[in-house]
Write an enzyme that holds these catalytic residues in place. Sequence first.
Site, mmCIF file in Angstrom:
data_model
loop_
_atom_site.group_PDB
_atom_site.id
_atom_site.type_symbol
_atom_site.label_atom_id
_atom_site.label_comp_id
_atom_site.label_asym_id
_atom_site.label_seq_id
_atom_site.Cartn_x
_atom_site.Cartn_y
_atom_site.Cartn_z
ATOM 1 N N HIS A 1 0.791 5.034 1.383
ATOM 2 C CA HIS A 1 0.043 5.821 2.361
ATOM 3 C C HIS A 1 0.643 7.229 2.429
ATOM 4 O O HIS A 1 1.870 7.370 2.493
ATOM 5 C CB HIS A 1 0.103 5.152 3.734
ATOM 6 N N ASN B 1 0.849 -1.200 0.000
ATOM 7 C CA ASN B 1 0.000 0.000 0.000
ATOM 8 C C ASN B 1 0.878 1.241 0.000
ATOM 9 O O ASN B 1 1.946 1.253 0.613
ATOM 10 C CB ASN B 1 -0.856 -0.003 1.277
ATOM 11 N N SER C 1 4.710 6.751 2.479
ATOM 12 C CA SER C 1 5.317 5.471 2.834
ATOM 13 C C SER C 1 4.713 4.374 1.972
ATOM 14 O O SER C 1 3.504 4.358 1.731
ATOM 15 C CB SER C 1 5.021 5.118 4.301
ATOM 16 N N ASP D 1 -2.450 0.280 8.187
ATOM 17 C CA ASP D 1 -1.280 1.146 7.976
ATOM 18 C C ASP D 1 -0.138 0.798 8.922
ATOM 19 O O ASP D 1 0.752 1.630 9.159
ATOM 20 C CB ASP D 1 -1.655 2.639 8.112
HETATM 21 N N1 NHR Z 1 -6.332 -3.399 5.092
HETATM 22 C C1 NHR Z 1 -5.558 -3.939 6.039
HETATM 23 N N2 NHR Z 1 -5.992 -5.048 6.634
HETATM 24 N N3 NHR Z 1 -4.376 -3.382 6.427
HETATM 25 C C2 NHR Z 1 -3.952 -2.247 5.858
HETATM 26 O O1 NHR Z 1 -2.798 -1.724 6.246
HETATM 27 C C3 NHR Z 1 -4.734 -1.628 4.863
HETATM 28 C C4 NHR Z 1 -5.940 -2.253 4.493
HETATM 29 C C5 NHR Z 1 -6.774 -1.682 3.517
HETATM 30 C C6 NHR Z 1 -6.427 -0.474 2.942
HETATM 31 C C7 NHR Z 1 -4.965 1.503 2.785
HETATM 32 C C8 NHR Z 1 -5.207 2.490 3.914
HETATM 33 C C9 NHR Z 1 -4.442 3.775 3.877
HETATM 34 O O2 NHR Z 1 -3.446 3.926 3.149
HETATM 35 C C10 NHR Z 1 -5.244 0.144 3.323
HETATM 36 C C11 NHR Z 1 -4.390 -0.416 4.272
HETATM 37 C C12 NHR Z 1 -8.935 2.786 4.144
HETATM 38 C C13 NHR Z 1 -9.181 2.518 5.485
HETATM 39 C C14 NHR Z 1 -10.575 2.509 6.046
HETATM 40 O O3 NHR Z 1 -10.765 2.361 7.225
HETATM 41 C C15 NHR Z 1 -8.093 2.244 6.274
HETATM 42 C C16 NHR Z 1 -6.794 2.246 5.764
HETATM 43 C C17 NHR Z 1 -6.583 2.495 4.441
HETATM 44 C C18 NHR Z 1 -7.649 2.779 3.619
HETATM 45 N N4 NHR Z 1 -11.638 2.714 5.211
HETATM 46 C C19 NHR Z 1 -13.052 2.747 5.568
HETATM 47 C C20 NHR Z 1 -13.589 1.344 5.876
HETATM 48 O O4 NHR Z 1 -14.627 1.293 6.554
HETATM 49 C C21 NHR Z 1 -13.904 3.274 4.444
HETATM 50 C C22 NHR Z 1 -13.574 4.676 4.034
HETATM 51 C C23 NHR Z 1 -14.212 5.057 2.703
HETATM 52 O O5 NHR Z 1 -14.842 4.210 2.044
HETATM 53 O O6 NHR Z 1 -14.016 6.216 2.296
HETATM 54 O O7 NHR Z 1 -13.057 0.345 5.386
HETATM 55 O O8 NHR Z 1 -4.782 4.695 4.651
HETATM 56 C C1 GAR Z 2 -3.074 9.088 -2.495
HETATM 57 O O1 GAR Z 2 -2.558 10.226 -1.876
HETATM 58 C C2 GAR Z 2 -2.879 7.862 -1.631
HETATM 59 O O2 GAR Z 2 -1.648 7.852 -0.945
HETATM 60 C C3 GAR Z 2 -4.007 8.026 -0.681
HETATM 61 O O3 GAR Z 2 -5.093 8.491 -1.424
HETATM 62 C C4 GAR Z 2 -4.605 9.177 -2.569
HETATM 63 C C5 GAR Z 2 -5.135 8.502 -3.790
HETATM 64 O O4 GAR Z 2 -4.858 9.248 -4.937
HETATM 65 N N1 GAR Z 2 -4.327 6.795 -0.051
HETATM 66 C C6 GAR Z 2 -4.957 6.749 1.095
HETATM 67 O O5 GAR Z 2 -5.245 7.739 1.730
HETATM 68 C C7 GAR Z 2 -5.325 5.373 1.523
HETATM 69 N N2 GAR Z 2 -6.188 5.474 2.645
HETATM 70 P P1 GAR Z 2 -4.907 8.580 -6.363
HETATM 71 O O6 GAR Z 2 -6.240 7.854 -6.467
HETATM 72 O O7 GAR Z 2 -4.826 9.730 -7.323
HETATM 73 O O8 GAR Z 2 -3.757 7.647 -6.467
#
Ligand code: NHR
Ligand code: GAR
Length: 211
Positions: A105, A103, A132, A141
């Site tokens: 982040h 991922n 990262s 994360d």
């Molecule tokens: N899943 C796991 N198990 N572990 C990680 O480290 C993950 C993952 C899924 C996605 C990306 C992440 C980020 O870069 C990622 C890392 C969304 C949420 C979240 O809680 C958390 C982390 C990340 C992305 N999303 C909400 C949910 O209920 C929904 C939010 C929405 O739909 O806008 O899943 O930050």
């Molecule tokens: C990026 O900044 C990415 O790092 C972030 O969302 C943006 C997506 O942009 N990801 C998260 O925040 C995951 N939770 P993009 O769709 O243009 O790549």
Amino acid sequence: MKRYVILISGRGSNMEALLDAALPGLCAAVISNRPDAAGLAAAASRGVGAVAIDHRGFASREAFDAALAAEIERHAADLVLLAGFMRGLTDSFVHRYAGRLMNIHPSLLPAFPGIRTHARALEAGVRLHGCSVHFVTPALDGGPIVAQAAVPVLAGDDEASLGRRVLDEEHRLFPRVARWFLEERLHLVGARVQLAGETAVGGALHVPHAL
Ligand code: NHR
Ligand code: GAR
């Protein structure tokens, strides 16, 4: 040649950076959990299969993740890249792809996991912010960090200006890391990241420009 898939939820600029990097692998598909993701059209325009699996059509996270895994299996992917994918993934999905799920982040983890990272960095007054790439584990994360890029926080920055500076570095960092994996130089061994043939980088803040 290794095969990879990219998971997105929205704009897809990181996906475009990956597709435009001429990586030594085949992008077998781009999959979005949101049918209206702008990135789906951008993938299709590059000749990459674009698939939407709407998470709202599933009764549970387990059911959505099972459908997601079935689609990924159809493409025989060696590597799964989360590029702005916004759904938390279940433990069973994460375990299935252990060591081949990464991922990007938008913060210098472990600072600012979760959302609104640029606003929170400004509120905290940090002088350095960035992005990262990490292997994904069940802890959101919280998985082993592969590489980071730092940018300065400048006087007068707001969420948009800081976010743009970070996004530029995301577009450099994620393709670089994906290339390492596809070249079989990057491995997750237990909880440790191993990178073969890494060039020593001296001094401070040469990452990512010296990579
Ligand atoms: N899943 C796991 N198990 N572990 C990680 O480290 C993950 C993952 C899924 C996605 C990306 C992440 C980020 O870069 C990622 C890392 C969304 C949420 C979240 O809680 C958390 C982390 C990340 C992305 N999303 C909400 C949910 O209920 C929904 C939010 C929405 O739909 O806008 O899943 O930050
Ligand atoms: C990026 O900044 C990415 O790092 C972030 O969302 C943006 C997506 O942009 N990801 C998260 O925040 C995951 N939770 P993009 O769709 O243009 O790549």
